[in-house]
Design an enzyme around this catalytic site. Structure first.
Site, mmCIF file in Angstrom:
data_model
loop_
_atom_site.group_PDB
_atom_site.id
_atom_site.type_symbol
_atom_site.label_atom_id
_atom_site.label_comp_id
_atom_site.label_asym_id
_atom_site.label_seq_id
_atom_site.Cartn_x
_atom_site.Cartn_y
_atom_site.Cartn_z
ATOM 1 N N ASP A 16 0.956 -1.370 -0.020
ATOM 2 C CA ASP A 16 -0.128 -0.009 0.131
ATOM 3 C C ASP A 16 0.880 1.386 -0.124
ATOM 4 O O ASP A 16 1.976 1.134 -0.132
ATOM 5 C CB ASP A 16 -0.996 0.079 1.132
ATOM 6 N N PHE A 17 0.188 2.457 0.208
ATOM 7 C CA PHE A 17 0.968 3.604 0.093
ATOM 8 C C PHE A 17 2.066 3.903 1.090
ATOM 9 O O PHE A 17 3.002 4.566 1.051
ATOM 10 C CB PHE A 17 0.052 4.940 0.217
#
Length: 131
Positions: A16-17
């Site tokens: 994810d980010f």
């Protein structure tokens, strides 16, 4: 019961980010581990489907212990806990070296590809119980 091991490498698409593995990616890793476990005991999803049988996850309880990151090599461990006429209970863990990252208890039900519950063939139950 013996344990089945399946290696998984973490790719950018799994993160994810924040750079951590996205929680839903662990579901894919567990699925791959279950599929390879079945393949290693001589059970193919394709052959089961020809016999009108499929597996469906009925319940899954997941406990996330620690994060993993891009490029890491993980190991998915699958162990049969219980086999009945219609379902299979598995314990699965994901490790980075010796560190426990995630664990799950998975209940898989046998279903007819045309719909509804199915009984596992006796030979398949015996293979699963002996795994």
């Amino acid at each position: 019961m013996t344990q089945h091991s399946f290696p998984v490498r973490i790719y950018y698409e799994d993160t994810d980010f924040s750079g951590n593995v996205y929680h839903a990616a662990y579901l894919k890793f567990f699925e791959r581990g279950r599929t390879e476990f079945l393949r290693d005991i001589g059970v193919s999803h394709t052959e089961l489907a020809k016999d009108g049988i499929a597996f469906a996850v009925r319940t899954m309880e997941i406990d996330f212990k620690a994060a993993s990151h891009i490029d890491e090599q993980l190991l998915v461990i699958t162990e049969v806990v219980e086999v009945t006429g219609t379902r299979l209970v598995l314990d699965q863990t994901i490790l980075r070296e010796e560190q426990l990252l995630t664990k799950a208890r998975v209940v898989v039900a046998a279903i007819k590809t045309s719909g509804g519950p199915a009984r596992l063939p006796v030979e398949l139950r015996a293979r699963l119980a002996g795994a």
